[in-house]
Design a protein around this motif. Structure first.
Motif, PDB file in Angstrom:
ATOM      1  N   ALA B  87     -88.827  36.643  17.851  1.00  0.00           N
ATOM      2  CA  ALA B  87     -89.586  37.068  19.036  1.00  0.00           C
ATOM      3  C   ALA B  87     -89.161  38.474  19.463  1.00  0.00           C
ATOM      4  O   ALA B  87     -90.002  39.317  19.775  1.00  0.00           O
ATOM      5  N   LEU B  88     -87.858  38.719  19.442  1.00  0.00           N
ATOM      6  CA  LEU B  88     -87.374  40.034  19.877  1.00  0.00           C
ATOM      7  C   LEU B  88     -87.745  41.133  18.880  1.00  0.00           C
ATOM      8  O   LEU B  88     -87.927  42.287  19.248  1.00  0.00           O
ATOM      9  N   ALA B  89     -87.867  40.776  17.611  1.00  0.00           N
ATOM     10  CA  ALA B  89     -88.151  41.796  16.601  1.00  0.00           C
ATOM     11  C   ALA B  89     -89.644  42.046  16.436  1.00  0.00           C
ATOM     12  O   ALA B  89     -90.068  43.170  16.223  1.00  0.00           O
ATOM     13  N   LYS B  90     -90.464  40.996  16.524  1.00  0.00           N
ATOM     14  CA  LYS B  90     -91.846  41.137  16.066  1.00  0.00           C
ATOM     15  C   LYS B  90     -92.921  40.879  17.117  1.00  0.00           C
ATOM     16  O   LYS B  90     -94.055  41.237  16.905  1.00  0.00           O
ATOM     17  N   LEU B  91     -92.607  40.205  18.199  1.00  0.00           N
ATOM     18  CA  LEU B  91     -93.668  39.884  19.153  1.00  0.00           C
ATOM     19  C   LEU B  91     -93.647  40.871  20.315  1.00  0.00           C
ATOM     20  O   LEU B  91     -92.600  41.431  20.652  1.00  0.00           O
ATOM     21  N   GLN B  92     -94.809  41.065  20.904  1.00  0.00           N
ATOM     22  CA  GLN B  92     -94.906  41.957  22.053  1.00  0.00           C
ATOM     23  C   GLN B  92     -94.989  41.108  23.312  1.00  0.00           C
ATOM     24  O   GLN B  92     -95.887  40.299  23.437  1.00  0.00           O
ATOM     25  N   PHE B  93     -94.042  41.260  24.222  1.00  0.00           N
ATOM     26  CA  PHE B  93     -94.183  40.577  25.503  1.00  0.00           C
ATOM     27  C   PHE B  93     -93.399  41.326  26.563  1.00  0.00           C
ATOM     28  O   PHE B  93     -92.480  42.097  26.256  1.00  0.00           O
ATOM     29  N   ARG B  94     -93.785  41.108  27.781  1.00  0.00           N
ATOM     30  CA  ARG B  94     -93.152  41.788  28.898  1.00  0.00           C
ATOM     31  C   ARG B  94     -91.688  41.352  29.019  1.00  0.00           C
ATOM     32  O   ARG B  94     -91.379  40.169  28.892  1.00  0.00           O
ATOM     33  N   GLY B  95     -90.803  42.301  29.209  1.00  0.00           N
ATOM     34  CA  GLY B  95     -89.403  41.963  29.416  1.00  0.00           C
ATOM     35  C   GLY B  95     -88.616  41.833  28.124  1.00  0.00           C
ATOM     36  O   GLY B  95     -87.446  41.471  28.137  1.00  0.00           O
ATOM     37  N   ARG B  96     -89.264  42.104  26.986  1.00  0.00           N
ATOM     38  CA  ARG B  96     -88.577  41.933  25.706  1.00  0.00           C
ATOM     39  C   ARG B  96     -87.327  42.813  25.620  1.00  0.00           C
ATOM     40  O   ARG B  96     -86.253  42.354  25.218  1.00  0.00           O
ATOM     41  N   ASP B  97     -87.466  44.061  25.987  1.00  0.00           N
ATOM     42  CA  ASP B  97     -86.330  44.975  25.859  1.00  0.00           C
ATOM     43  C   ASP B  97     -85.202  44.594  26.801  1.00  0.00           C
ATOM     44  O   ASP B  97     -84.018  44.728  26.464  1.00  0.00           O
ATOM     45  N   ALA B  98     -85.573  44.092  27.998  1.00  0.00           N
ATOM     46  CA  ALA B  98     -84.540  43.666  28.947  1.00  0.00           C
ATOM     47  C   ALA B  98     -83.760  42.486  28.371  1.00  0.00           C
ATOM     48  O   ALA B  98     -82.537  42.425  28.469  1.00  0.00           O
ATOM     49  N   ILE B  99     -84.497  41.555  27.747  1.00  0.00           N
ATOM     50  CA  ILE B  99     -83.824  40.392  27.168  1.00  0.00           C
ATOM     51  C   ILE B  99     -82.898  40.814  26.037  1.00  0.00           C
ATOM     52  O   ILE B  99     -81.768  40.344  25.921  1.00  0.00           O
ATOM     53  N   PHE B 100     -83.379  41.752  25.240  1.00  0.00           N
ATOM     54  CA  PHE B 100     -82.530  42.217  24.148  1.00  0.00           C
ATOM     55  C   PHE B 100     -81.271  42.894  24.703  1.00  0.00           C
ATOM     56  O   PHE B 100     -80.179  42.734  24.154  1.00  0.00           O
ATOM     57  N   ALA B 101     -81.429  43.632  25.806  1.00  0.00           N
ATOM     58  CA  ALA B 101     -80.259  44.261  26.436  1.00  0.00           C
ATOM     59  C   ALA B 101     -79.256  43.198  26.873  1.00  0.00           C
ATOM     60  O   ALA B 101     -78.047  43.366  26.694  1.00  0.00           O
ATOM     61  N   LEU B 102     -79.770  42.086  27.394  1.00  0.00           N
ATOM     62  CA  LEU B 102     -78.871  40.991  27.796  1.00  0.00           C
ATOM     63  C   LEU B 102     -78.131  40.410  26.591  1.00  0.00           C
ATOM     64  O   LEU B 102     -76.955  40.056  26.687  1.00  0.00           O
ATOM     65  N   VAL B 103     -78.843  40.321  25.473  1.00  0.00           N
ATOM     66  CA  VAL B 103     -78.193  39.831  24.249  1.00  0.00           C
ATOM     67  C   VAL B 103     -77.037  40.759  23.880  1.00  0.00           C
ATOM     68  O   VAL B 103     -75.949  40.311  23.516  1.00  0.00           O
ATOM     69  N   LEU B 104     -77.273  42.062  24.018  1.00  0.00           N
ATOM     70  CA  LEU B 104     -76.213  43.014  23.683  1.00  0.00           C
ATOM     71  C   LEU B 104     -75.026  42.861  24.633  1.00  0.00           C
ATOM     72  O   LEU B 104     -73.869  42.968  24.217  1.00  0.00           O
ATOM     73  N   VAL B 105     -75.312  42.596  25.905  1.00  0.00           N
ATOM     74  CA  VAL B 105     -74.229  42.350  26.857  1.00  0.00           C
ATOM     75  C   VAL B 105     -73.444  41.112  26.426  1.00  0.00           C
ATOM     76  O   VAL B 105     -72.218  41.113  26.396  1.00  0.00           O
ATOM     77  N   GLY B 106     -74.193  40.075  26.017  1.00  0.00           N
ATOM     78  CA  GLY B 106     -73.549  38.852  25.543  1.00  0.00           C
ATOM     79  C   GLY B 106     -72.646  39.116  24.350  1.00  0.00           C
ATOM     80  O   GLY B 106     -71.598  38.488  24.190  1.00  0.00           O
ATOM     81  N   LEU B 107     -73.061  40.070  23.523  1.00  0.00           N
ATOM     82  CA  LEU B 107     -72.287  40.449  22.348  1.00  0.00           C
ATOM     83  C   LEU B 107     -70.931  41.036  22.753  1.00  0.00           C
ATOM     84  O   LEU B 107     -69.948  40.910  22.029  1.00  0.00           O
TER      85      LEU B 107
END
Lengths: 386, 267
Positions: B87-107
């Motif tokens: 979903a983060l790599a291939k789908l377009q949806f609102r808030g995708r980049d914010a969610i990915f940023a959260l994943v990076l924080v989790g990292l």
């Protein structure tokens, strides 16, 4: 079998409008080519027909149903991609079987191991394998069935991609620059095969390319798109001989049409052609000459314009002569037969002739002016028939 | 040449304790504390040490706990991370980049920071001191999401489009097209995941009390306290035994491992 009808399709990516209210009817069984320079929106339009992109406005009908709300798999279209998009981890046979497996087998039957136990699965798998083999035989790729895409040449991958599209017998074939990754020689032979395939299957083909040779040779009708708009849609011959817009004339034909500002030719037009329009109103008007519609004659021939040869290109069957004439920036290209006319050498002074009926005239906005410059004979013919 | 020397000496530094461990596991108690140094034992005591390690403490039990816990974690991680990454790599949806940023924080967050809230959560759920307590905190891996996303992003959109036209559902695309293609990434991720959970001591120490549920690292600790005392020979033999499966797995998958971590570096 299905016609396709597009009604006012619009699409924007961010602020860029890539398609501007496009309406288009494609007949059942027709081979229609969408052609245009890269970035003109032709691939986007194709993906909208397939349902892979959603349009911002307008609607798509395939056959007699509106398909706007339908996902790609429910639209009964098959597509061949520029990159072929074969599944690299599956054999050719499995690649070609996928569309059938996904349609004919239920979710349970598709499961590994468990699926084998479900009633009828074996029989279905066998019939799918038979269908795949039949298409593979027709395309001459039967010996490749056990290989993976990585072990195939470009041309073979192309055939497999076509096979995967053919195997489920769709109503519409969509092709997105399927030949552009092949070398020049192979492209010509695959072009002929696609033409034959269309004749054999008789279904509707929508073909996207930026290669005008493909567009001209394959299509029943060509649809030229520039900057998200349909500029002209017509059979290839009409597009070539009778373009509506200077961009169409410039895009179609190789070598491309010679476009000259009419003001640069005003004296010649006045003396030789007897320009029918207002001679003072040549500002912005462009005149186009197809390279094969210009002929070279001896200097001083009546009704000719003088020029100097800059370059001669020999192509075997043809000879392209680049000629500088006064007050033009680029040389005019004339296509001649190698044995025609006088001996030509760079630097020689010669003269050019053209029939008034072969001149394509465009106004300042690029639109075609149908009222052509005419000469005395044409007027005489017009009068006697009246 | 200088570079090789540097590599060799740093490798020696890392391998030193490992070699020392194996060496100790071969020696009788008397030789272990001898002042003089020798890598090989004068009197071979390997059979006795390894026998004791395997029989006195429930080492096989610890090993099988490790296998169950690590494989369950890995399976859940892949099942959960792959669709998220897609979903983060291939789908377009609102808030995708914010969610990915959260994943990076989790990292970036070390696991220890979360230990206390996770402990409370497991207590509320009533799963403390069970396999579930060992598995649940790890089933979503930010690193897995990140790694898979990078791989999925590098695949062509046409492939996804072809799959949709062929009739795959979105989950079908993830598990039947994307994941098989991402095999190098899956293998690299599997090795990292298994290694870290096989060797994890911190969280099991908090979550587990019952000896039957202990994973290998925790098991060896109790083994030292209760059984071995200062008997380092069998202890080292036990450590060597729990290390062996990892070593073998890594050597077997080394090629894919490097390939997986090199992903995208040449594009």
């Amino acid at each position: 079998m299905a016609s396709i009808s597009l009604d006012g399709i619009g699409k924007s990516f961010g602020r860029t409008r890539v398609l501007k209210r496009i309406s288009l009817d494609i007949r059942d069984g027709e081979f229609l080519t969408l052609v245009g320079p890269s970035g003109c929106g032709k691939s986007t339009l194709l993906r909208i027909i397939a349902g892979l992109e959603l349009q911002d406005e307008g609607s798509v009908r395939i056959g007699d149903r509106a398909v706007d709300g339908l996902p790609p798999k429910a639209r009964d279209v098959a597509m061949v991609f520029q990159s072929y998009a074969l599944y690299p981890h599956m054999t050719v046979e499995r690649n070609m079987a996928v569309p059938l497996v996904m349609r004919r087998l239920g979710a349970l039957q598709r499961m590994p191991l468990v699926g084998r136990l479900a009633p009828g699965t074996e029989r279905m798998r066998a019939s799918i394998a038979a269908d795949v083999r039949k298409v593979a035989l027709a395309l001459g790729i039967e010996p490749l069935l056990a290989r993976k895409p990585g072990q195939l040449s470009g041309g073979q991958r192309q055939r497999v991609a076509v096979g995967r599209a053919m195997v489920r017998q769709p109503a519409v074939f969509l092709m997105d620059e399927p030949l552009s990754n092949l070398d020049a020689k192979l492209r010509v032979s695959m072009r002929a095969e696609i033409k034959e395939l269309h004749a054999k299957l008789g279904v509707t083909f929508v073909y996207v390319t930026h290669d005008q040779a493909e567009a001209m040779t394959l299509s029943d009708r060509v649809d030229l798109m520039i900057d998200g708009e349909l500029v002209q849609i017509a059979p290839p011959q009409v597009l070539y001989n009778d373009p509506d817009h200077v961009n169409v004339a410039a895009f179609v034909g190789s070598p491309s049409i010679n476009l000259v500002q009419a003001t640069a030719l005003s004296e010649w037009l006045a003396s030789a052609v007897r320009w029918a329009g207002d001679a003072g109103n040549l500002d912005g008007v462009t005149i186009g000459f197809r390279p094969e519609r210009l002929s070279i004659c001896n200097e001083g021939t009546a009704g000719s314009i003088a020029g100097r040869i800059r370059l001669v290109e020999h192509l075997g069957a043809d000879r392209y002569v680049h000629i500088d004439i006064a007050r033009t920036e680029r040389p005019l290209i004339v296509r001649t037969h190698p044995h025609d006319g006088p001996d030509l050498a760079p630097g020689a002074t010669i003269a050019l002739q053209a029939e008034p009926k072969d001149m394509l005239v465009f106004d300042a906005a690029g639109r075609r002016l149908r009222k052509r410059p005419c000469d005395a004979t044409e007027i005489l013919i017009a009068r006697s028939s009246a | 040449m200088a570079r090789h020397l540097l590599l060799l000496s740093s490798a020696a530094l890392l391998l030193g304790p490992l070699v020392w461990m194996v060496s100790l596991s071969l020696k009788p108690p008397g030789e272990i504390f001898r002042a003089s140094f020798s890598l090989l034992p004068e009197q071979w005591y390997a059979a006795e040490n390894y026998m004791r390690a395997l029989t006195v403490a429930p080492l096989p039990r610890f090993l099988s706990n490790g296998v169950i816990v690590c494989l369950t974690i890995l399976l859940c991680q892949i099942l959960i991370c792959a669709p998220i990454a897609y979903a983060l790599a291939k789908l377009q949806f609102r808030g995708r980049d914010a969610i990915f940023a959260l994943v990076l924080v989790g990292l970036l967050l070390p696991h220890q920071v979360l230990a206390l809230p996770l402990f409370v959560l497991c207590w509320k759920l009533g799963i403390l001191d069970s396999y579930a307590a060992l598995v649940l905190p790890f089933i979503v891996s930010p690193f897995g999401i990140f790694l898979f996303r990078q791989f999925f992003k590098s695949t062509s959109d046409d492939l996804m489009h072809a799959a949709r036209l062929d009739g795959y559902s979105e989950l079908g695309i993830v598990f039947q097209i994307m994941l098989p293609l991402a095999r190098p990434a899956v293998i690299a991720f599997s090795i990292l995941s298994i290694t870290s959970h096989w060797n994890d001591l911190f969280w099991p120490l908090i979550a587990i009390r019952t000896e039957e549920l202990m994973p290998p690292a925790l098991g060896v600790i109790t083994f030292r306290n209760e059984e071995a005392g200062s008997d380092y020979g069998p202890l080292m033999a036990g450590a060597a035994i729990i290390l062996a499966p990892l070593l073998i797995a890594f050597l077997a998958a080394q090629r894919w491992f490097v390939e997986g971590l090199m992903l995208g570096s040449t594009k």
